[in-house]
Each structure stands twice: as C-alpha cells, then as structure tokens.
Design a protein around this motif. Structure first.
Motif, PDB file in Angstrom:
ATOM      1  N   ARG A  76       0.836  -1.201   0.000  1.00 54.43           N
ATOM      2  CA  ARG A  76       0.000   0.000   0.000  1.00 54.43           C
ATOM      3  C   ARG A  76       0.872   1.252   0.000  1.00 54.43           C
ATOM      4  NH1 ARG A  76      -2.022   2.875   4.296  1.00 54.43           N
ATOM      5  NH2 ARG A  76      -1.348   1.213   5.681  1.00 54.43           N
ATOM      6  N   PHE A  77       1.951   1.261   0.807  1.00 47.83           N
ATOM      7  CA  PHE A  77       2.873   2.405   0.838  1.00 47.83           C
ATOM      8  C   PHE A  77       3.536   2.600  -0.526  1.00 47.83           C
ATOM      9  CE2 PHE A  77       3.992   2.958   5.634  1.00 47.83           C
ATOM     10  CZ  PHE A  77       2.671   3.230   5.896  1.00 47.83           C
ATOM     11  N   ILE A  78       3.856   1.499  -1.202  1.00 44.64           N
ATOM     12  CA  ILE A  78       4.464   1.586  -2.535  1.00 44.64           C
ATOM     13  C   ILE A  78       3.462   2.189  -3.512  1.00 44.64           C
ATOM     14  CG2 ILE A  78       5.332   0.216  -4.474  1.00 44.64           C
ATOM     15  CD1 ILE A  78       6.547  -1.693  -2.331  1.00 44.64           C
ATOM     16  N   ALA A  79       2.220   1.733  -3.463  1.00 44.47           N
ATOM     17  CA  ALA A  79       1.184   2.252  -4.367  1.00 44.47           C
ATOM     18  C   ALA A  79       0.922   3.733  -4.116  1.00 44.47           C
ATOM     19  CB  ALA A  79      -0.103   1.451  -4.202  1.00 44.47           C
ATOM     20  N   GLU A  80       1.032   4.149  -2.863  1.00 46.43           N
ATOM     21  CA  GLU A  80       0.816   5.557  -2.512  1.00 46.43           C
ATOM     22  C   GLU A  80       2.056   6.406  -2.761  1.00 46.43           C
ATOM     23  OE1 GLU A  80      -0.301   5.296   1.598  1.00 46.43           O
ATOM     24  OE2 GLU A  80      -2.323   4.577   1.139  1.00 46.43           O
ATOM     25  N   LYS A  81       3.122   5.800  -3.257  1.00 46.46           N
ATOM     26  CA  LYS A  81       4.405   6.472  -3.534  1.00 46.46           C
ATOM     27  C   LYS A  81       5.072   7.003  -2.266  1.00 46.46           C
ATOM     28  CE  LYS A  81       3.866   6.269  -8.096  1.00 46.46           C
ATOM     29  NZ  LYS A  81       3.886   4.919  -8.544  1.00 46.46           N
ATOM     30  N   ARG A  82       4.695   6.465  -1.117  1.00 49.74           N
ATOM     31  CA  ARG A  82       5.360   6.844   0.138  1.00 49.74           C
ATOM     32  C   ARG A  82       6.667   6.080   0.275  1.00 49.74           C
ATOM     33  NH1 ARG A  82       1.318   6.544   5.017  1.00 49.74           N
ATOM     34  NH2 ARG A  82       3.117   7.482   6.028  1.00 49.74           N
ATOM     35  N   VAL A  83       6.736   4.882  -0.340  1.00 54.03           N
ATOM     36  CA  VAL A  83       7.976   4.105  -0.381  1.00 54.03           C
ATOM     37  C   VAL A  83       8.425   4.076  -1.835  1.00 54.03           C
ATOM     38  CG1 VAL A  83       8.988   1.816  -0.083  1.00 54.03           C
ATOM     39  CG2 VAL A  83       7.426   2.705   1.640  1.00 54.03           C
ATOM     40  N   THR A  84       9.650   4.552  -2.070  1.00 56.87           N
ATOM     41  CA  THR A  84      10.229   4.573  -3.414  1.00 56.87           C
ATOM     42  C   THR A  84      11.537   3.800  -3.394  1.00 56.87           C
ATOM     43  OG1 THR A  84      11.503   6.578  -3.002  1.00 56.87           O
ATOM     44  CG2 THR A  84       9.229   6.867  -3.808  1.00 56.87           C
ATOM     45  N   LYS A  85      12.227   3.782  -4.529  1.00 53.22           N
ATOM     46  CA  LYS A  85      13.483   3.043  -4.584  1.00 53.22           C
ATOM     47  C   LYS A  85      14.552   3.667  -3.693  1.00 53.22           C
ATOM     48  CE  LYS A  85      15.328   5.337  -8.689  1.00 53.22           C
ATOM     49  NZ  LYS A  85      15.895   5.135 -10.006  1.00 53.22           N
ATOM     50  N   GLU A  86      14.381   4.931  -3.310  1.00 49.81           N
ATOM     51  CA  GLU A  86      15.353   5.608  -2.448  1.00 49.81           C
ATOM     52  C   GLU A  86      15.024   5.470  -0.959  1.00 49.81           C
ATOM     53  OE1 GLU A  86      13.827   7.527  -4.998  1.00 49.81           O
ATOM     54  OE2 GLU A  86      15.440   7.257  -6.439  1.00 49.81           O
ATOM     55  N   THR A  87      13.943   4.774  -0.626  1.00 41.03           N
ATOM     56  CA  THR A  87      13.547   4.600   0.771  1.00 41.03           C
ATOM     57  C   THR A  87      14.394   3.494   1.397  1.00 41.03           C
ATOM     58  OG1 THR A  87      11.274   5.200   0.202  1.00 41.03           O
ATOM     59  CG2 THR A  87      11.602   4.051   2.297  1.00 41.03           C
ATOM     60  N   TYR A  88      14.843   3.740   2.623  1.00 45.25           N
ATOM     61  CA  TYR A  88      15.589   2.708   3.343  1.00 45.25           C
ATOM     62  C   TYR A  88      14.617   1.692   3.932  1.00 45.25           C
ATOM     63  CZ  TYR A  88      20.123   4.955   2.985  1.00 45.25           C
ATOM     64  OH  TYR A  88      21.296   5.469   2.509  1.00 45.25           O
ATOM     65  N   VAL A  89      14.989   0.412   3.795  1.00 42.25           N
ATOM     66  CA  VAL A  89      14.154  -0.705   4.243  1.00 42.25           C
ATOM     67  C   VAL A  89      15.011  -1.638   5.083  1.00 42.25           C
ATOM     68  CG1 VAL A  89      12.763  -2.663   3.450  1.00 42.25           C
ATOM     69  CG2 VAL A  89      12.782  -0.552   2.137  1.00 42.25           C
ATOM     70  N   TRP A  90      14.396  -2.220   6.098  1.00 43.98           N
ATOM     71  CA  TRP A  90      15.063  -3.243   6.917  1.00 43.98           C
ATOM     72  C   TRP A  90      14.041  -4.297   7.286  1.00 43.98           C
ATOM     73  CZ3 TRP A  90      14.368  -5.326  11.781  1.00 43.98           C
ATOM     74  CH2 TRP A  90      15.417  -6.112  12.267  1.00 43.98           C
ATOM     75  N   LYS A  91      14.496  -5.536   7.370  1.00 43.01           N
ATOM     76  CA  LYS A  91      13.661  -6.632   7.864  1.00 43.01           C
ATOM     77  C   LYS A  91      14.529  -7.528   8.728  1.00 43.01           C
ATOM     78  CE  LYS A  91      14.139 -10.107   4.362  1.00 43.01           C
ATOM     79  NZ  LYS A  91      13.552 -11.346   4.054  1.00 43.01           N
ATOM     80  N   PRO A  92      13.932  -8.276   9.645  1.00 44.94           N
ATOM     81  CA  PRO A  92      14.722  -9.167  10.485  1.00 44.94           C
ATOM     82  C   PRO A  92      15.595 -10.089   9.638  1.00 44.94           C
ATOM     83  CG  PRO A  92      12.478  -9.046  11.304  1.00 44.94           C
ATOM     84  CD  PRO A  92      12.511  -8.320   9.994  1.00 44.94           C
ATOM     85  N   GLY A  93      16.844 -10.196  10.041  1.00 41.67           N
ATOM     86  CA  GLY A  93      17.810 -11.006   9.313  1.00 41.67           C
ATOM     87  C   GLY A  93      18.802 -10.160   8.531  1.00 41.67           C
TER      88      GLY A  93
END
Length: 123
Positions: A76-93
């Motif tokens: 949903r954040f991607i569709a709303e353009k709140r998350v783009t390729k320049e957004t920092y992402v982290w997940k466990p691991g």
C-alpha cells in the motif's frame, strides 16, 4: 487335501500374505490422502495461517523508522508512492538498512503494484 484346493495350506499362506500387503498399501494411501490439504468442508483453508508467514518490514519515512509492516501494508505504501526506490528498508535477518531498490522482496512488491488508473483522455 488336494494341493490345488483353495483350502490347502499353501493357498491360505499366499492369501494371508496378499491380504497383509494389500492392507499396508491401503493404509499408506489413506495416510497420504489425509495429509493432503485441500479446501473443503473437512479442512477449510485458514487465511490467517498464511499471514503469519509474511515477512515484516521496517521503512524510514520522514527520518523515522516505521514498522513493523506486513507485506500488504508495504504494498500500500508503494502504491501511494510513500515508499520509493530511495527509501531505506530493513527486515529481520538483515544486518543494515538497505535502499528499497537493493532488497529483492521489495522489488517483487514494486513489480506487482499496478500503475495508476488512467483517466479519460489518457490513452
């Protein structure tokens, strides 16, 4: 007693062994069929069971960590353009925060996000 008679000892042993093998085959097939998961009245699909396996993501928005986000929320954040390729992402691991364009799971979500709906005259 005649050797060709059904009641001869050889025929009874043969019958017993055949019955034992057939019983083992039937039990093995029944166990395999009962282990199968098919939607239906006896074993309905449970939608929440699938949601438990979804990875949780954290993203940096406006300089702050936001999360944990389920895959559906991140989509949903991607569709709303709140998350783009320049957004920092982290997940466990993961050891460190990565740009979204460097995280394969996020790229898959970007590829699955449909483009904006066309308006009249956009053809």
């Amino acid at each position: 007693m005649d050797e060709s008679s059904f009641y001869s000892i050889d025929r009874l042993v043969e019958f017993g062994l055949t019955l034992g093998v057939a019983t083992q085959m039937a039990n093995s097939m029944n166990a395999g069929l009962q282990a199968m998961r098919m939607p239906g009245a006896r074993n309905p699909m449970q939608p929440n069971a699938l949601a438990e396996d979804q990875p949780l993501f954290y993203v940096v928005l406006d300089g702050k960590s936001v999360g944990p986000l389920a895959t559906s929320e991140l989509s949903r954040f991607i569709a709303e353009k709140r998350v783009t390729k320049e957004t920092y992402v982290w997940k466990p691991g993961m050891q460190n925060w990565q740009l979204a364009e460097n995280v394969p799971e996020v790229l898959r979500l970007v590829a699955m996000t449909p483009p904006p709906v066309p308006t009249m005259g956009d053809e």
